[in-house]
Design a protein around this motif. Structure first.
Motif, PDB file in Angstrom:
ATOM      1  N   ARG A 272       5.806   5.161  -1.957  1.00  0.00           N
ATOM      2  CA  ARG A 272       6.282   5.179  -3.344  1.00  0.00           C
ATOM      3  C   ARG A 272       7.807   5.092  -3.393  1.00  0.00           C
TER       4      ARG A 272
ATOM      5  N   SER B  13      18.601  12.760  -1.917  1.00  0.00           N
ATOM      6  CA  SER B  13      17.612  11.783  -2.371  1.00  0.00           C
ATOM      7  C   SER B  13      17.310  11.906  -3.864  1.00  0.00           C
TER       8      SER B  13
ATOM      9  N   MET C 123      17.422  -0.698  -7.050  1.00  0.00           N
ATOM     10  CA  MET C 123      18.257  -1.858  -6.726  1.00  0.00           C
ATOM     11  C   MET C 123      18.458  -2.719  -7.972  1.00  0.00           C
TER      12      MET C 123
ATOM     13  N   CYS D 157      25.697   7.726  -7.514  1.00  0.00           N
ATOM     14  CA  CYS D 157      24.897   8.793  -8.130  1.00  0.00           C
ATOM     15  C   CYS D 157      24.323   9.744  -7.090  1.00  0.00           C
TER      16      CYS D 157
HETATM   17  C1  HEC Z   1      22.968   5.571 -12.013  1.00  0.00           C
HETATM   18  C2  HEC Z   1      22.603   6.565 -11.049  1.00  0.00           C
HETATM   19  C3  HEC Z   1      21.751   6.098  -9.862  1.00  0.00           C
HETATM   20  C4  HEC Z   1      22.048   5.086  -8.991  1.00  0.00           C
HETATM   21  C5  HEC Z   1      23.244   4.163  -8.972  1.00  0.00           C
HETATM   22  C6  HEC Z   1      20.972   5.076  -8.034  1.00  0.00           C
HETATM   23  N1  HEC Z   1      20.075   6.055  -8.310  1.00  0.00           N
HETATM   24 FE1  HEC Z   1      18.353   6.474  -7.289  1.00  0.00          FE
HETATM   25  N2  HEC Z   1      17.929   7.964  -8.596  1.00  0.00           N
HETATM   26  C7  HEC Z   1      18.698   8.315  -9.691  1.00  0.00           C
HETATM   27  C8  HEC Z   1      18.024   9.359 -10.443  1.00  0.00           C
HETATM   28  C9  HEC Z   1      18.535  10.027 -11.719  1.00  0.00           C
HETATM   29  C10 HEC Z   1      16.821   9.628  -9.752  1.00  0.00           C
HETATM   30  C11 HEC Z   1      15.719  10.621 -10.138  1.00  0.00           C
HETATM   31  C12 HEC Z   1      14.770   9.888 -11.035  1.00  0.00           C
HETATM   32  C13 HEC Z   1      13.586  10.741 -11.393  1.00  0.00           C
HETATM   33  O1  HEC Z   1      12.849  11.121 -10.478  1.00  0.00           O
HETATM   34  O2  HEC Z   1      13.392  11.012 -12.563  1.00  0.00           O
HETATM   35  C14 HEC Z   1      16.800   8.735  -8.593  1.00  0.00           C
HETATM   36  C15 HEC Z   1      15.757   8.704  -7.686  1.00  0.00           C
HETATM   37  C16 HEC Z   1      15.711   7.842  -6.595  1.00  0.00           C
HETATM   38  C17 HEC Z   1      14.657   7.807  -5.627  1.00  0.00           C
HETATM   39  C18 HEC Z   1      13.405   8.684  -5.623  1.00  0.00           C
HETATM   40  C19 HEC Z   1      13.664   9.902  -4.760  1.00  0.00           C
HETATM   41  C20 HEC Z   1      12.437  10.750  -4.612  1.00  0.00           C
HETATM   42  O3  HEC Z   1      12.403  11.584  -3.701  1.00  0.00           O
HETATM   43  O4  HEC Z   1      11.501  10.622  -5.426  1.00  0.00           O
HETATM   44  C21 HEC Z   1      14.960   6.834  -4.710  1.00  0.00           C
HETATM   45  C22 HEC Z   1      14.126   6.413  -3.522  1.00  0.00           C
HETATM   46  C23 HEC Z   1      16.216   6.260  -5.121  1.00  0.00           C
HETATM   47  N3  HEC Z   1      16.653   6.897  -6.267  1.00  0.00           N
HETATM   48  C24 HEC Z   1      16.857   5.242  -4.457  1.00  0.00           C
HETATM   49  C25 HEC Z   1      18.056   4.667  -4.864  1.00  0.00           C
HETATM   50  C26 HEC Z   1      18.693   3.567  -4.179  1.00  0.00           C
HETATM   51  C27 HEC Z   1      18.183   2.896  -2.917  1.00  0.00           C
HETATM   52  C28 HEC Z   1      19.821   3.264  -4.891  1.00  0.00           C
HETATM   53  C29 HEC Z   1      20.813   2.139  -4.628  1.00  0.00           C
HETATM   54  C30 HEC Z   1      20.221   0.812  -4.550  1.00  0.00           C
HETATM   55  C31 HEC Z   1      19.872   4.178  -6.019  1.00  0.00           C
HETATM   56  N4  HEC Z   1      18.791   5.020  -5.967  1.00  0.00           N
HETATM   57  C32 HEC Z   1      20.882   4.179  -6.983  1.00  0.00           C
HETATM   58  C33 HEC Z   1      19.913   7.790 -10.047  1.00  0.00           C
HETATM   59  C34 HEC Z   1      20.517   6.711  -9.427  1.00  0.00           C
END
Ligand code: HEC
Ligand code: HEC
Length: 248
Positions: free
Chosen positions: A83, A125, A92, A120
């Motif tokens: 997931r 994670s 991405m 962020c």
């Molecule tokens: C603008 C802020 C932001 C950016 C930039 C961002 N993320 Fe996130 N990410 C979040 C937030 C907020 C969550 C939690 C979402 C939720 O579960 O409600 C999250 C959750 C995740 C999760 C799930 C983690 C889990 O344990 O369930 C993954 C995987 C992830 N992001 C990967 C990435 C990757 C790879 C990138 C870059 C390509 C990225 N994120 C860029 C804000 C961001």
């Protein structure tokens, strides 16, 4: 014709059935990329992967089928089984959208900042603010759990970018917990903050506010006076004292 059919069959096969690029890392070619253009050099993809892993403070197996200690050539990087990999793909796309929007900023410097995963995630994670983590723990499992969680996080992440260990975090957490009517838990978080920041005027102000929520005007007055002693210019403490009819 048979070749074309075989190729078509390959294209429509579910990801789980894709022949694995077994036994090679880095792989010769990309198998199941949907956000990176297919022609992206493999080295560019693996460099992006290292920055994903660093940005989230995780290892490859957080998103890919494989285990700690397993050689990378035995991972199944093309599989979409996890997931977290599917979430990462959406992330991405989100980052691409954000950066497209940033490109439209008026008067933007040529070398403007780009958003990346780390912007962020800052090495964790799930990028939950510390104040939210601690307030949630206090409300769900009690002040002792919240205090233990704070100490453990501080031990592991202090000095890193991951969580804000400044005095504001526990104050914000305490206010949230206090507003939920859990005054003793809120005061326990403030005692912890007092231990880490013994001369914080802000913590005394919050203690006064929680005491007011609790209906304990005497304790509130003492806390606001302590705040003023710590920071004689503190406007909030002065205003609160006046509001409860005391001379600052
Ligand atoms: C603008 C802020 C932001 C950016 C930039 C961002 N993320 Fe996130 N990410 C979040 C937030 C907020 C969550 C939690 C979402 C939720 O579960 O409600 C999250 C959750 C995740 C999760 C799930 C983690 C889990 O344990 O369930 C993954 C995987 C992830 N992001 C990967 C990435 C990757 C790879 C990138 C870059 C390509 C990225 N994120 C860029 C804000 C961001
Ligand atoms: C946060 C999740 C995440 C982490 C951590 C991560 N990857 Fe990935 N990886 C992805 C996603 C998502 C794709 C698919 C990108 C796409 O669809 O364009 C991918 C694709 C790949 C591919 C291409 C597979 C194919 O289809 O040919 C390789 C190779 C790869 N990752 C290697 C790695 C390595 C090595 C690491 C550890 C250093 C790593 N990844 C860490 C999410 C992650």
């Amino acid at each position: 014709m048979r070749l074309v059919l075989a190729a078509l069959a390959l294209l429509t096969m579910p990801a789980a059935l894709w022949p694995q690029a077994a036994g090679r890392f880095p792989p010769d070619s990309l198998i199941n990329v949907q956000v990176f253009p297919r022609t992206t050099p493999v080295a560019e993809v693996t460099a992006a992967m290292r920055s994903f892993a660093n940005g989230l403070g995780v290892r490859c197996q957080f998103c890919h089928v494989g285990e700690e200690g397993m050689p990378l050539d035995r991972f199944d990087f093309a599989s979409d089984e996890k997931r977290t990999k599917l979430v990462a793909r959406q992330m991405m796309r989100m980052v691409q959208e954000i950066n497209r929007r940033l490109d439209t900023l008026p008067g933007r410097a040529a070398a403007g900042l780009e958003v990346s995963c780390a912007t962020c995630h800052r090495g964790v994670s799930t990028p939950t603010p510390l104040s939210t983590l601690i307030a949630d723990a206090a409300m769900a499992a009690g002040a002792d759990s919240a205090v233990r969680a704070y100490r453990a996080l501080r031990q592991r992440f202090h000095g890193r970018d991951a969580y804000d260990f400044g005095e504001g975090s526990l104050n914000a957490a305490a206010l949230r917990v206090g507003r939920a009517g859990k005054y003793d838990e809120a005061l326990a978080l403030l005692r912890l903050n007092e231990e880490v920041f013994p001369s914080s005027a802000g913590t005394s102000v919050v203690r006064g506010n929680i005491s007011l929520m609790k209906g304990d005007t005497t304790a509130a007055e003492a806390a606001f006076r302590e705040a003023l002693r710590r920071d004689p210019a503190g406007n909030e403490a002065r205003g609160r004292l006046r509001a409860i009819g005391r001379q600052p």
